[in-house]
Design an enzyme around this catalytic site. Structure first.
Site: not given
Ligand code: KIV
Length: 298
Positions: A59-60, A98, A128, A130, A197
């Protein structure tokens, strides 16, 4: 049975996809796991060509691709679409989607429903999420539904406001201990790997020793089982202030501007396109075209 005589239903045995249990073996052997983010088919294909093991459709993207201030507004649909694109390009790496903020916080049912969308519609191999806390039960529910889950502790950008901003975590003995406990709970819930992180290297190393599943570090020092970097950060596409843990392996942003400047200059001067960039017409068609265009004599 020879490769050719294998029935179609065995096809996935021969696709070359990295088997998930191999990650645990890599940890045991001490082979580092390489992970990078990707958000579309070309980046998925290039990451595959470079031999990376894991691709995160992170989600970056909200920040580095879509220009937002944080990852919070990213929607599940956006991650579904990007995962479809990445999985068209990447064949060997495991693709992890994510779960964006708001897609798993409400209930185990919501979390499972949305994880299933990422796998069924997006084509993700795993998801993934968080944090520890309530995310532990969500991870357990998703694993129970048959979907591999990666955890993520330390700096968790979706809840950065609660953490006091985008800053390093686990910097007191108590917070470091809590972080390791969160990671252990995620492992007990069935997570196959944990992202650490922005935590001090000593804390990341202790977590890596305490866990049997592999840790993937970002800003967590060299002793994690693997590393992840964000595509736009590491390749020099991101304009904003990059975190100190980013290493730029290329300056592709500069290369793109240079190429665009050359293109603009050639268009304006008329030196692009050249004859080799155009399509020919058969001679007789050309002649007939030209005679038809001649002004008619009355
Ligand atoms: O969203 C993302 O790119 C991340 C990484 C920084 C681990 O969660």
């Amino acid at each position: 049975m020879s490769e050719e005589s294998k029935p179609q239903r065995y096809a996935s045995w021969t696709t070359g996809k990295l088997p998930l249990p191999e990650l645990g073996e890599m940890k045991r052997r001490g082979d580092k796991i390489v992970m990078v983010t990707a958000y579309d088919a070309p980046s998925g294909r290039l990451a595959d060509a470079a031999g990376v093991d894991l691709i995160l459709v992170g989600d970056s993207s909200g920040m580095v691709v879509h220009g937002r201030e944080s990852t919070v507004p990213v929607s599940l649909d956006e991650i579904v679409f990007m995962t479809q694109w990445v999985t068209r390009g990447a064949k060997r790496p495991l693709v992890i989607a994510d779960m964006p903020f708001g897609s798993y916080e409400e209930s185990d049912e919501q979390a499972v429903h949305n994880a299933v969308r990422l796998v069924k519609e997006g084509g993700a191999d795993a998801v993934k999420l968080e944090r520890g806390g309530t995310s532990v039960a969500r991870a357990r529910a998703i694993v129970g539904a048959g979907i591999p889950v990666m955890g993520h502790v330390g700096l968790t950008p979706q809840t950065a406001t609660v953490l006091g901003g985008f800053k390093a975590q686990g910097r007191t003995a108590e917070r470091a201990q809590q972080l390791i406990e969160d990671a252990l709970e995620l492992e007990a819930a069935g997570c196959f790997s944990i992202v650490l992180e922005a935590v001090p290297p000593t804390v990341a190393a202790a977590a890596t020793r305490a866990l049997t599943v592999p840790t993937i570090g970002i800003g967590a020092g060299a002793e994690t089982d693997g590393q992840v970097l964000v595509w736009h950060d590491m390749l020099g596409f991101y304009e904003g202030r990059a975190p100190r843990f980013v290493k730029r392996y290329a300056e592709l942003g500069e290369a793109v501007v240079e190429a665009l400047e050359r293109y603009a200059e050639e268009v304006r001067s008329g030196s692009f396109p050249e004859a080799k960039h155009t399509y020919a017409m058969p001679e007789e068609e050309q002649a007939s075209f030209e005679s038809a265009r001649k002004p008619r004599l009355s």
